[in-house]
Design a protein around this motif. Sequence first.
Motif, PDB file in Angstrom:
ATOM      1  N   THR A  11       8.309  43.413  98.738  1.00  0.00           N
ATOM      2  CA  THR A  11       7.557  42.210  99.094  1.00  0.00           C
ATOM      3  C   THR A  11       7.780  41.846 100.561  1.00  0.00           C
ATOM      4  OG1 THR A  11       8.193  41.488  96.893  1.00  0.00           O
ATOM      5  CG2 THR A  11       6.998  39.904  98.228  1.00  0.00           C
ATOM      6  N   SER A  12       8.982  42.116 101.044  1.00  0.00           N
ATOM      7  CA  SER A  12       9.324  41.754 102.427  1.00  0.00           C
ATOM      8  C   SER A  12       8.616  42.625 103.466  1.00  0.00           C
ATOM      9  CB  SER A  12      10.839  41.854 102.642  1.00  0.00           C
ATOM     10  OG  SER A  12      11.526  41.128 101.663  1.00  0.00           O
ATOM     11  N   ARG A  18       4.380  40.838 107.670  1.00  0.00           N
ATOM     12  CA  ARG A  18       5.743  40.779 107.126  1.00  0.00           C
ATOM     13  C   ARG A  18       6.642  41.829 107.757  1.00  0.00           C
ATOM     14  NH1 ARG A  18       5.091  39.082 100.771  1.00  0.00           N
ATOM     15  NH2 ARG A  18       3.897  37.207 101.209  1.00  0.00           N
ATOM     16  N   ASP A 174      12.261  38.463  98.035  1.00  0.00           N
ATOM     17  CA  ASP A 174      11.458  37.236  98.064  1.00  0.00           C
ATOM     18  C   ASP A 174      12.108  36.100  97.282  1.00  0.00           C
ATOM     19  OD1 ASP A 174      11.071  38.693  95.789  1.00  0.00           O
ATOM     20  OD2 ASP A 174       8.946  38.233  95.580  1.00  0.00           O
ATOM     21  N   SER A 230      17.186  35.596 100.870  1.00  0.00           N
ATOM     22  CA  SER A 230      15.735  35.622 101.032  1.00  0.00           C
ATOM     23  C   SER A 230      15.311  36.033 102.444  1.00  0.00           C
ATOM     24  CB  SER A 230      15.166  34.240 100.736  1.00  0.00           C
ATOM     25  OG  SER A 230      13.840  34.145 101.221  1.00  0.00           O
TER      26      SER A 230
END
Length: 408
Positions: A11-12, A18, A174, A230
Amino acid sequence: MSIVVQKFGGTSVADVERIKRVAGRVAATVRAGHQVVVVVSAMGHTTDELVDLAAAISSRPDPQTMDVLLATGEQVSIALVALALMELGIRARALLGGEAGIRTDGVHQRARVVAVDPEPLNTWLARGVTPVVAGFQGVAPDGTITTLGRGGSDLTAVALAAAVRADACEIYSDVAGIYTADPRIVPRVRKLAVVSYEEMMELSSLGAQVLQGRAVDYARAHGVTIHARSTFEDGPGTLITEQAKEAGAMERGQVVTGVAYDGQVAKICLIGVPDRPGVASRIFSELGRHNINVDMIVQSVDRNQVTDLCFTVQRADLTRALDLAREVASAVGAAGVSADENVAKVSAVGAGMADHPGVAATMFAALAERKINIQMISTSEIKISCLVDAEHGHEAVRAIHEAFGLGE
Ligand code: ASP
Ligand code: MG
């Protein structure tokens, strides 16, 4: 100068924005005077998409060929992250798992790390270059590429941290750390400051999905403290470490640390199995020989010299496990085999459990109150798991979370 391993999940690095943000974070750490080893996963859901592509072509894809396919995801992200770092004026080098020194056994799709050569990373770091390493992959003794099981980039990070004796092993995702339950299931969860290796192992293997279980196991064996935090906010995160065993439980004053949910399980039953020695050994050694992990096992009491033998496997292994179960069933003269995918496993985990009786009673009462039927039970010193109907899985997690007063 301290060495920091920073691992970023799918996700990162899901898109270009990102990736630039990740590069910014790495660059800031480098500029603060640290040596950074970056580990990245494949972008977003890439690995799932690759698995789906293969599944559309083959129902039993060859594991070695699958590794050739799956390892491509991380190869894309290391190149892009390295380019983003260079754009920020940081000297970077994209490295495949094997190039970074990760040696594995030859069990494709779930290879074990057998050794890590620290030389390549040390050499790049000494030259002032930031290595960006492909997570989830290594190289087998025969030189072919291997993957380390789903979520394996965490293991890459921990193994590299151990090899270069890093001062910190930061695993960015995340979510802000480890919670008392999955926030998508339970509305009022609490973030844990510290979790012991043992608890985290149970929570991971029980479906907590935040950290790969094998990575936690490796961290424990090599004394690597994992810092889960996170990518998107600057919170303190959660430390997974040894001392947490007493400190964590005492600080919380609770016997149960967290509740885990695993919706990726399936149940197989051999029905009407002749009750004689050797049958269980036969089925489970067959599964073991094919590298299929069996989790919960229940054998019913004998009625007229036959019993039912039920066990759970990961849903991904169901087809292969069922093939083997059918073979063994007909060889031993069992009446039949059934499979059920509509199940979920819920577990209460806590290092404090070992010396507090009554935990099971509280858990079962919480489920009974909601009229949730328990199909199977398994326990260890620090966890109790129940298999329930899939449709009641989330409700079961909420009931247990509440029964142990884990919310905020
Ligand atoms: N990309 C791999 C997976 O999705 C490895 C990882 O993300 O850690 O399982
Ligand atoms: Mg992951």
